[in-house]
Design an enzyme around this catalytic site. Structure first.
Site, short mmCIF file in Angstrom:
data_model
loop_
_atom_site.label_atom_id
_atom_site.label_comp_id
_atom_site.label_asym_id
_atom_site.label_seq_id
_atom_site.Cartn_x
_atom_site.Cartn_y
_atom_site.Cartn_z
CB VAL A 25 -0.92 -0.01 1.26
CG1 VAL A 25 -1.55 1.35 1.48
CG2 VAL A 25 -1.99 -1.07 1.10
CB CYS A 108 -3.99 -7.07 5.39
SG CYS A 108 -3.73 -5.50 6.25
CG HIS A 175 4.07 -12.97 5.15
ND1 HIS A 175 3.55 -11.79 5.62
CD2 HIS A 175 5.31 -13.07 5.68
CE1 HIS A 175 4.44 -11.22 6.41
NE2 HIS A 175 5.50 -11.96 6.48
N GLY A 209 8.95 -13.37 3.12
CA GLY A 209 9.44 -13.20 4.49
C GLY A 209 10.91 -13.57 4.59
C1 LIG Z 1 4.79 -0.52 3.21
C2 LIG Z 1 4.15 -1.88 3.12
C3 LIG Z 1 2.90 -2.01 2.55
C4 LIG Z 1 2.32 -3.28 2.43
N1 LIG Z 1 1.12 -3.41 1.79
C5 LIG Z 1 0.63 -4.66 1.52
C6 LIG Z 1 -0.48 -4.84 0.66
O1 LIG Z 1 -1.03 -3.89 0.10
N2 LIG Z 1 -0.92 -6.12 0.45
C7 LIG Z 1 -0.32 -7.21 1.02
O2 LIG Z 1 -0.74 -8.35 0.79
N3 LIG Z 1 0.76 -7.06 1.83
C8 LIG Z 1 1.25 -5.81 2.06
N4 LIG Z 1 2.38 -5.67 2.80
C9 LIG Z 1 3.04 -6.87 3.33
C10 LIG Z 1 4.10 -7.32 2.34
O3 LIG Z 1 3.55 -7.59 1.09
C11 LIG Z 1 4.84 -8.57 2.85
O4 LIG Z 1 3.94 -9.62 2.93
C12 LIG Z 1 5.46 -8.35 4.23
O5 LIG Z 1 6.07 -7.10 4.32
C13 LIG Z 1 6.52 -9.44 4.50
O6 LIG Z 1 7.51 -9.41 3.52
P1 LIG Z 1 8.99 -8.85 3.84
O7 LIG Z 1 9.53 -9.68 4.96
O8 LIG Z 1 9.74 -9.02 2.55
O9 LIG Z 1 8.83 -7.40 4.22
C14 LIG Z 1 2.97 -4.42 2.94
C15 LIG Z 1 4.24 -4.27 3.53
C16 LIG Z 1 4.82 -3.03 3.62
C17 LIG Z 1 6.19 -2.90 4.24
#
Ligand SMILES: Cc1cc2nc3c(=O)[nH]c(=O)nc-3n(C[C@H](O)[C@H](O)[C@H](O)COP(=O)(O)O)c2cc1C
Length: 475
Positions: A25, A108, A175, A209
């Protein structure tokens, strides 16, 4: 042509994508996606869109999808949150011509998703999810995919994934964190869960993740057997992660700003990106944090980037001459690099994890990390001080730990004080609660009334009438 499914969809439509930019987002907007694609991303997701708003609001559709169409931005998956099969499919039908698949957000974990009844809060509603996926699979011309969080139990996670597959889901992003693992409690993602899902389904799986660098990508694919990996935070801190490079932060910022000039987006997105990209270097050049928060135009942002570049180049020459950064500040702060979110202190584990959100926020504050909400507030109020060390420390309510009233006679917060003062028919002038005074006045008035009238039956105005009087004093 019949719709491609599962592995065929992944290998032909998605080009066998292994490097995936997560839906984010306000952060996986077109400009950022294009930057990430130039640096090794092979598939991107849009930010999550609200299915219901998408259906009813033509402007929302334009701003969030139709005006973001760009031939270089494929393959692309559009993500929705939804909790109604009809609404989900209506939204997806309006989006399907602009993308390669439609994703349902089942991950989410935020309060807003709890209130809106979507994301990970649908995790237990298997019947509803089945109906949503079935209908989408039947009606859409593009495949439907899901992004899920895991359950604590591996076997339940596997059954969940199999249920989604059976309903028609053609690709699953897992995730590896539970819905409780968020904010300071994020911890590490479980690749064990992801591996078990991968083994148990016959559709492609992406792991999400713990992906912070190219080595993590390779290790994750090897350990879990997934088709690809998705990165969110890692990508935001280093959009060249999938190339295995760590360029200078100003270089990628310049490139991003160039793309934004061609594909504009709100300045708040740009600022948020640069705060993440510059995370380490802003610890050294803190004045630039304020500059970035203050500027009101894209060119203003570009000027701050120039200033940051000059300062970093000076730091580089000083370090070449052998000077070390002082005060424990990071070496090589000017390169794109992962950021590891500090977890709650060990102490919280000793307490059985039963610490309040407030306590955790305070802890996060003490580690000099501003929460997302505070970062947003800081952007809106650049002159206000958000430094936790300068924040007045409030004394706590003896009962609940919220800030106590400064002049409370019981050392409690207003809520606890009101309950106690009512129970004891007492006054707390600090909180403006006057149960005792009102009770006395009421009793005096009743007494005067009874003296004026005929003799009253015994007991009137005596303690026996107390609850009634307190009740009227409270009203
Ligand atoms: C700024 C931000 C916005 C996110 N918005 C969404 C979203 O719109 N939809 C979603 O499924 N996950 C969203 N997430 C979660 C990420 O897609 C992801 O699942 C989560 O950050 C874990 O991945 P990572 O360990 O690579 O950060 C968001 C994460 C961040 C940091």
């Amino acid at each position: 042509m019949p719709k491609l499914q599962g592995f065929e969809f992944w290998s032909r439509t998605l080009g066998g994508a292994r490097h995936v930019v997560a839906p984010m987002v306000d952060q996986s907007e077109l400009a950022w996606r294009l930057l990430s694609r130039r640096h090794g991303a092979q598939l991107c997701y849009t930010p999550m869109l609200h299915a219901q708003v998408f259906v009813r609001d033509a402007n929302y559709r334009k701003e969030n999808l139709y005006c973001e169409v760009c031939p270089e931005d494929r393959p692309l998956i559009v993500q929705f949150c939804a909790n109604d099969p009809e609404v989900f499919v209506q939204a997806a039908l309006l989006a399907q011509d602009y993308c390669d698949a439609i994703d349902l957000n089942l991950g989410c974990p935020q309060m807003i998703a709890k209130r809106g009844h979507y994301g990970a809060f649908l995790q237990e509603e298997w019947d509803l999810l089945q109906r949503m996926i079935l209908l989408a699979h039947e009606k859409l011309s593009v495949p439907v995919t899901c992004k899920i969080r895991v359950f604590p139990e591996i076997d339940k996670t596997v059954k969940y994934a199999q249920m989604l597959e059976k309903a028609g889901c053609q690709l699953l992003t897992v995730h590896g964190r539970t819905k409780e693992q968020k904010g300071p409690l994020s911890g590490t993602a479980s690749w064990e869960h992801i591996k078990a899902v991968r083994k148990a389904v016959a559709i492609p799986v992406f792991a999400n993740g713990n992906i912070q660098c190219l080595r993590d990508v390779e290790r994750c694919i090897q350990d879990t057997g997934v088709q690809g990996v998705m990165s969110a935070e890692g990508n935001l801190h280093n959009p060249a992660l999938f190339e295995g490079r760590s360029p200078a932060v100003w270089e990628l910022a310049e490139e991003y700003l160039d793309i934004v000039r061609q594909h504009p987006c709100p300045l708040s997105y740009v600022r948020a990106h640069l705060f993440k990209l510059w995370h380490h270097t802003l610890q050294v050049h803190q004045e630039l944090r304020e500059e970035l928060a203050k500027v009101k135009t894209l060119e203003g942002v570009a000027a701050v980037n120039q200033e940051l570049k000059l300062r970093c180049q000076e730091d580089i020459s000083r370090q070449k001459e052998g000077e070390k950064p002082s005060g424990g500040l990071p070496f090589f702060h000017w390169i794109c690099q992962p950021y590891f979110r500090p977890g709650p202190r060990e102490g919280s584990k000793e307490n059985g994890g039963a610490r309040s959100k407030r306590a955790l926020e305070e802890e996060e504050g003490s580690a000099d990390v501003l929460s997302k909400n505070k970062q947003k507030k800081q952007l809106r109020n650049p002159h206000k001080t958000f430094d936790p060390s300068l924040k007045p420390k409030y004394a706590k309510c003896d009962q609940c730990g919220n800030p106590k009233g400064n002049r409370c006679v019981f050392n409690l917060c207003r809520g606890c004080c009101k309950k106690r003062a009512f129970r004891e028919a007492a006054d707390c002038p600090g909180h403006g609660l006057l149960f005792k005074t009102k009770l006395e006045k009421s009793l005096a008035w009743k007494g005067a009334q009874s003296r004026l009238q005929e003799p009253q039956p015994a007991g009137s105005g005596e303690p026996g009438g107390f609850p009634e009087v307190v009740g009227s004093a409270l009203a």
